[in-house]
Design a protein around this motif. Sequence first.
Motif, PDB file in Angstrom:
ATOM      1  N   LEU A 129      78.421 -13.308 -24.829  1.00  0.00           N
ATOM      2  CA  LEU A 129      77.983 -11.917 -24.958  1.00  0.00           C
ATOM      3  C   LEU A 129      76.779 -11.650 -24.061  1.00  0.00           C
ATOM      4  CD1 LEU A 129      77.882 -10.832 -28.711  1.00  0.00           C
ATOM      5  CD2 LEU A 129      79.274  -9.877 -26.879  1.00  0.00           C
ATOM      6  N   ALA A 130      75.805 -12.562 -24.109  1.00  0.00           N
ATOM      7  CA  ALA A 130      74.595 -12.373 -23.311  1.00  0.00           C
ATOM      8  C   ALA A 130      74.936 -12.419 -21.828  1.00  0.00           C
ATOM      9  CB  ALA A 130      73.575 -13.451 -23.645  1.00  0.00           C
ATOM     10  N   TRP A 131      75.820 -13.343 -21.468  1.00  0.00           N
ATOM     11  CA  TRP A 131      76.175 -13.532 -20.064  1.00  0.00           C
ATOM     12  C   TRP A 131      76.819 -12.275 -19.501  1.00  0.00           C
ATOM     13  CZ3 TRP A 131      81.240 -15.471 -17.930  1.00  0.00           C
ATOM     14  CH2 TRP A 131      81.118 -15.812 -16.568  1.00  0.00           C
ATOM     15  N   MET A 183      85.525  -3.498 -26.234  1.00  0.00           N
ATOM     16  CA  MET A 183      85.716  -4.148 -24.936  1.00  0.00           C
ATOM     17  C   MET A 183      84.751  -5.332 -24.780  1.00  0.00           C
ATOM     18  SD  MET A 183      85.019  -2.256 -21.268  1.00  0.00           S
ATOM     19  CE  MET A 183      83.366  -1.677 -21.519  1.00  0.00           C
ATOM     20  N   ILE A 184      83.499  -5.127 -25.182  1.00  0.00           N
ATOM     21  CA  ILE A 184      82.490  -6.186 -25.041  1.00  0.00           C
ATOM     22  C   ILE A 184      82.844  -7.383 -25.929  1.00  0.00           C
ATOM     23  CG2 ILE A 184      80.061  -6.741 -25.463  1.00  0.00           C
ATOM     24  CD1 ILE A 184      79.470  -3.752 -24.844  1.00  0.00           C
ATOM     25  N   LEU A 185      83.243  -7.080 -27.185  1.00  0.00           N
ATOM     26  CA  LEU A 185      83.557  -8.163 -28.123  1.00  0.00           C
ATOM     27  C   LEU A 185      84.799  -8.922 -27.673  1.00  0.00           C
ATOM     28  CD1 LEU A 185      82.859  -6.325 -31.511  1.00  0.00           C
ATOM     29  CD2 LEU A 185      81.367  -7.910 -30.275  1.00  0.00           C
ATOM     30  N   LEU A 186      85.773  -8.173 -27.151  1.00  0.00           N
ATOM     31  CA  LEU A 186      87.012  -8.773 -26.668  1.00  0.00           C
ATOM     32  C   LEU A 186      86.738  -9.671 -25.457  1.00  0.00           C
ATOM     33  CD1 LEU A 186      89.917  -8.439 -27.560  1.00  0.00           C
ATOM     34  CD2 LEU A 186      90.138  -6.495 -26.017  1.00  0.00           C
ATOM     35  N   SER A 187      85.891  -9.177 -24.574  1.00  0.00           N
ATOM     36  CA  SER A 187      85.557  -9.937 -23.375  1.00  0.00           C
ATOM     37  C   SER A 187      84.937 -11.281 -23.749  1.00  0.00           C
ATOM     38  CB  SER A 187      84.594  -9.102 -22.528  1.00  0.00           C
ATOM     39  OG  SER A 187      83.898  -9.916 -21.628  1.00  0.00           O
ATOM     40  N   LEU A 190      90.465  -4.317 -22.620  1.00  0.00           N
ATOM     41  CA  LEU A 190      89.322  -4.563 -21.736  1.00  0.00           C
ATOM     42  C   LEU A 190      89.073  -3.417 -20.777  1.00  0.00           C
ATOM     43  CD1 LEU A 190      89.854  -8.269 -20.631  1.00  0.00           C
ATOM     44  CD2 LEU A 190      88.038  -7.388 -22.085  1.00  0.00           C
ATOM     45  N   VAL A 191      90.126  -2.727 -20.389  1.00  0.00           N
ATOM     46  CA  VAL A 191      89.989  -1.712 -19.346  1.00  0.00           C
ATOM     47  C   VAL A 191      90.731  -0.434 -19.731  1.00  0.00           C
ATOM     48  CG1 VAL A 191      90.637  -1.127 -16.974  1.00  0.00           C
ATOM     49  CG2 VAL A 191      89.659  -3.372 -17.464  1.00  0.00           C
ATOM     50  N   ASP A 192      92.045  -0.570 -19.920  1.00  0.00           N
ATOM     51  CA  ASP A 192      92.891   0.607 -20.033  1.00  0.00           C
ATOM     52  C   ASP A 192      92.530   1.465 -21.246  1.00  0.00           C
ATOM     53  OD1 ASP A 192      95.292   1.581 -18.448  1.00  0.00           O
ATOM     54  OD2 ASP A 192      95.901   1.923 -20.522  1.00  0.00           O
TER      55      ASP A 192
END
Lengths: 281, 333
Positions: A118-120, A169-173, A230-232
């Motif tokens: 997450l931080a990265w 999106m952030i959590l999924l990433s 993530l995007v769509d």
Amino acid sequence: MAANLYPNGALRPYLAVLAGRFQLMLQYRAAALAGFATQCWFGVIRILVFAAFYAGGAAGQPLSLRDAVTYTWLGQAFLAFLPWNADPDVADMVRSGAVAYERLRPVDTYAWWYARALAWSTARVLPRAALMVAFASVLLPLVGLGKWSLPPPPTWSAAGLFAVSALGMILLSAALTVILNVIMTATMSDRGANTLAAPFVNLFSGMIIPLAFFPDALRPFLRAQPIAGLVDIPFTIYFGGLTGADAWRAIALQAVWVVVLVLAGRWWLERALGRLQIQGG
Amino acid sequence: MPQILVEGLAKTYRVAERDPGTWGAVRGLVRRRWRTIEALKGVDFSLEAGELLGFIGPNGAGKSTTIKILSGILQPSEGRCEVGGLTPWRDRIRHVARIGVVFGQRTQLWWDLPVIEGFDLLRDIYSVPPDRYRRTRDELVGLMRLEKLLDQPVRQLSLGQRMRCEIAAAMLHEPSILFLDEPTIGLDAPSKLAVRDFVRVLNKERGVTVILTTHDMHDIEALAERVIVIGNGTILADSPFETLRQGVLAERRMFIDFEADAPDLAGLDLAGVTVHGRDGRALELAFDPRVIAAPQLISRITAAHSVADIHVDEPAIEEVIARFYDLHGAGEA
């Protein structure tokens, strides 16, 4: 520092690594500027391609050119959320064998890696996204290129829904990054996971072309798979392509995938680390 | 109830093997051959709180494997192991919160961060209360003389400076057990002495249980009252170092400087004595004090030859250990 708000809380180690890595990553100003420049360049190229494509006959296209431009700038601004690579710190540890020493920390290894991921990603996205918004939303209209700029969301409700979906999106990433970490740990090399991840993520997230452009028969599948979140999904919500109940359904889908990927990643990580062999006596 | 209890600990793992050459590599794609390696074959020992145990053995003997199992990193294939009532690999999180670990070949501090920030991060990772943390940290900084290093990024430290910081870092959460895996590897003499002093203080004054692996026999001589020698995955000896020395190499050495060139001693009655070295006027003898006592040996030699100087010594510790490994066929495989 946020960590001091919970001096004895169970979250303290995770907040500490999150804050620490975030601060460290923010120091890399040259990397942020270089990323920004690259993404401006790719944004312009993509928009030129879209412009040519629409000039050839825009009738019946699933997205308007305006929305495609919005989608493109958002993609460039949030590019660093795409899990193309496993966490480079974890890759170093796998290469040097130090990954086993992660087990010496009195923390849940999955949550620990998740906090790092997450931080990265957020620390890399934040400066790039700020520069990109300044460029695409402020500078472009000022120089008379308003037609090619990144507009704000059309309604307050679209903005609110986008904020929720961006969190997804952030959590999924981060969940996907940790899964790449696990693949790397299990195979003892970062090459395999990283080589496969980038093209796969680019295609299925809708980064190369929005999922709306894919054939009708494929779309239900493409919209349901985890990487669309993530995007769509967030970007389509941003320009108002998904509203109301449809938007909430898409967000719920993101949430389900986050839960599934976190549970799967956790299970797999424990297994991979349990089987890890450490060479050298 | 001992603090650390190990019974029948065994660890085997499989490695893929292939025949040499290109053809071997191709065949390996289709059919893998696996070789089983027995890193540990039934290790038993126990340790009371406050002991300082030295673990020695040739490379590949199973020292590090034992440490890794005890610290919760590895799961053994068989056997029982309890540390402070916990099974390390099963109660990992609770267990590792109570131990400190230093691996001489790795760093647990963050490479890019100043030492002090790495310490602060460890405070949060181990959830140490702030005032307690400050007290412990200041004590450790004083003991290891780290004041000048605290603001430097870890990557700028010399190996000796880094190792002092590493050991301090491992003690910030006040563990009751400290594992040191080759803590003096590659250090210069003053750094080695500093590390040994620090370990001694932690053990004697704070009562911290210490398990130390090393190839530097002077570490063992300076620190450990009890030594476990491990070879080929089993314990070969578990005793005070002196006992080990007497059992293996009871011989002493006598160094004699003669007035003239060192003579041939064949004519004297010197049972239990062998010539170990000869250089001009100097002669080195090995003798067994149980067969011939030092005064007797001296008087027989001085009666026949004129001697300038004599001194008696014990064989170097490295020699004792090398002899011990040989006796047990435990040299590196």
